[in-house]
Scaffold this active site. Structure first.
Site, PDB file in Angstrom:
ATOM      1  N   ASN A  20       5.450  -8.065  -8.531  1.00  0.00           N
ATOM      2  CA  ASN A  20       5.936  -8.216  -9.913  1.00  0.00           C
ATOM      3  C   ASN A  20       7.409  -8.627  -9.977  1.00  0.00           C
ATOM      4  O   ASN A  20       7.844  -9.200 -10.975  1.00  0.00           O
ATOM      5  CB  ASN A  20       5.715  -6.921 -10.700  1.00  0.00           C
ATOM      6  CG  ASN A  20       4.339  -6.927 -11.347  1.00  0.00           C
ATOM      7  OD1 ASN A  20       3.758  -8.001 -11.586  1.00  0.00           O
ATOM      8  ND2 ASN A  20       3.794  -5.748 -11.611  1.00  0.00           N
ATOM      9  N   PHE A  26      -0.325  -2.001  -6.376  1.00  0.00           N
ATOM     10  CA  PHE A  26       0.869  -2.224  -5.543  1.00  0.00           C
ATOM     11  C   PHE A  26       1.842  -3.225  -6.167  1.00  0.00           C
ATOM     12  O   PHE A  26       2.465  -4.012  -5.444  1.00  0.00           O
ATOM     13  CB  PHE A  26       0.470  -2.672  -4.118  1.00  0.00           C
ATOM     14  CG  PHE A  26      -0.802  -2.036  -3.632  1.00  0.00           C
ATOM     15  CD1 PHE A  26      -0.899  -0.655  -3.572  1.00  0.00           C
ATOM     16  CD2 PHE A  26      -1.904  -2.794  -3.282  1.00  0.00           C
ATOM     17  CE1 PHE A  26      -2.074  -0.046  -3.156  1.00  0.00           C
ATOM     18  CE2 PHE A  26      -3.082  -2.198  -2.878  1.00  0.00           C
ATOM     19  CZ  PHE A  26      -3.176  -0.817  -2.811  1.00  0.00           C
ATOM     20  N   CYS A  27       1.961  -3.215  -7.486  1.00  0.00           N
ATOM     21  CA  CYS A  27       2.861  -4.152  -8.195  1.00  0.00           C
ATOM     22  C   CYS A  27       2.463  -5.590  -7.934  1.00  0.00           C
ATOM     23  O   CYS A  27       3.321  -6.489  -8.001  1.00  0.00           O
ATOM     24  CB  CYS A  27       4.324  -3.964  -7.807  1.00  0.00           C
ATOM     25  SG  CYS A  27       4.954  -2.341  -8.134  1.00  0.00           S
ATOM     26  N   ASN A  28       1.220  -5.843  -7.573  1.00  0.00           N
ATOM     27  CA  ASN A  28       0.766  -7.203  -7.286  1.00  0.00           C
ATOM     28  C   ASN A  28      -0.506  -7.478  -8.094  1.00  0.00           C
ATOM     29  O   ASN A  28      -1.620  -7.487  -7.556  1.00  0.00           O
ATOM     30  CB  ASN A  28       0.511  -7.353  -5.783  1.00  0.00           C
ATOM     31  CG  ASN A  28       0.255  -8.795  -5.368  1.00  0.00           C
ATOM     32  OD1 ASN A  28      -0.271  -9.593  -6.151  1.00  0.00           O
ATOM     33  ND2 ASN A  28       0.604  -9.139  -4.145  1.00  0.00           N
TER      34      ASN A  28
END
Ligand code: PLP
Length: 398
Positions: free
Chosen positions: A58, A316-318
């Site tokens: 992100n 995972f911020c993805n």
């Protein structure tokens, strides 16, 4: 302190085999800070492009907001299941579809923090051939892989040092090519970033090189530790670390991939490559019940903590890698109603997801076979598990 900070800067250049004629090291609070420096100062204008892979943290995705504010167009290159690699034909098409004089930026991770996929460094030259600037997110790659900046010449490289050798936290770097850095237009100035400024006339002169990008006081008490950490990696050898992590990681991948219930159905599903071809030792997966349902990742997290095993769960911020891994279509997202006050659990329900994301096991410098054996024993605890407790806590972050 200045001497030690400059020594650390030189050590970073040396470690990445970067020439000081070509690259500048800018210390930042983390990889995100490095990404932000590029995003906020890249001279996007109307008609310019920001191209990035679905598979991105992100902290890279967020650059699209800077691009949008300046009228540039954002395009995503999709990943494809099950390997979660990028469709390279499509990438070549996007990279080639630029005309005229523009400032175009292409951003991708050298290694996915979701699937462990290592995207080709050859894309840097390919993008340069079409006039793109390249931002390489190397945060997940450099802890266990050699990034040789005498061989590869990305314009911007972002990383965090604690991911490489554990300590200090709160220190990252942007390695920037001098010519690319000269293009950036910082939206403000601050203490430390200028030679001089006036008050009675709104004028300032930027400091040269890295200083112009290091806001305020640098983390000078911790920066000398960067040199010590890099020396540690040099002493062990990044190639040795790479080989070690690959060997231990292959064992982990194999033990998850072959895990079976008594009824012979798989007890785990892996998202991303199933072998060690072009991947790192970051492995995203879910445990499965004997009837094929996904084991709630919160339960896995809970048990892992009880076993003193450090895992991460969620996306995972993805989000891009997650959307492909969990087959969430564009239509579902575009058509969905996601109010401002929606909770994470509400969002997961609305998308009809079977869980709150994946489980991720990552290996690094400190991992050994005993760790993986212990993880493997832990994983065997999910064999023939039919149900999990119904009173799991609400999810708070993805
Ligand atoms: C690939 C990748 N990029 C960026 C980041 C952000 O790093 P930081 O939290 O140090 O800013 C991470 C963090 O895990 C990462 O794995």
């Amino acid at each position: 302190m200045t001497e030690l900070v400059e020594q650390a800067r030189a050590a970073v250049l040396r470690f990445f085999r970067a020439s000081s004629d070509e690259y500048v090291v800018i210390f930042t609070p983390n990889a995100t800070g490095a990404m932000r420096l590029v995003g906020e100062a890249y001279p996007f204008q109307s008609g310019d492009r920001f191209l990035l892979t679905f598979d991105n943290h992100n902290s890279v995705n967020g650059i699209r907001e800077f691009a949008r504010a300046r009228g540039a167009e954002t395009t995503y290159v999709p990943s494809e299941a099950p390997e979660l690699r990028v469709n390279e034909m499509l990438l070549a098409r996007y990279l080639g579809a630029v005309v005229g004089e523009h400032q175009n930026l292409f951003a991708y991770p050298a290694q996915s923090n979701f699937s462990g996929v290592q995207h080709p460094l050859g894309w840097i030259e390919q993008a340069h051939a079409h006039g793109w600037d390249v931002l390489l997110d190397a945060a997940a790659y450099v802890p266990t892989n050699r990034l040789d900046l005498s061989r590869w010449h990305p314009d911007f490289v972002a990383l965090s040092f604690y991911k490489m050798f554990g300590w200090p936290t709160g220190v990252g770097a942007l390695l920037a090519r001098r010519d690319a850095l000269a293009k950036l237009e910082r939206p403000w100035f601050s203490g430390g970033t200028i030679v001089a400024a006036f008050v009675q006339r709104e004028w300032y002169q930027s400091a040269p090189g890295a200083a112009h990008f290091e806001d305020g006081t640098v983390n000078f008490l911790n920066l000398p530790a960067v040199e010590i950490g890099l020396r540690l990696l040099e002493r062990i050898g990044i190639e040795t670390i790479h080989a070690r992590v690959e060997t231990v990681g292959s064992y982990l991948l194999e033990s998850l991939g072959t895990l079976r219930h008594a009824n012979r159905t798989p007890a785990a599903v892996i998202y991303g490559p199933r072998d060690f071809d072009r991947r790192g030792a970051t492995i995203a997966f879910n445990f499965l019940h004997p009837d094929g349902r996904i084991v709630d990742e919160r339960y896995v997290d809970l048990l892992a903590r009880e076993h003193n095993i450090s895992l991460r769960t969620g996306c995972f911020c993805n989000p891009g890698a997650g959307e492909v891994a969990f087959t969430i279509s564009r239509e579902t997202l575009v058509g969905g109603e996601f109010g401002e006050s929606i909770t994470l659990d509400g969002y997961i329900r609305q998308l009809g997801l079977p869980s709150g994301g994946a489980v991720r096991a990552s290996l690094g410098l400190a991992s050994n076979f005993a760790d993986v054996r212990r993880f493997s024993d832990f994983a065997h605890g999910f064999v023939d598990l039919a149900v999990v407790p119904s009173d799991l806590p609400p999810r708070t972050s993805c």
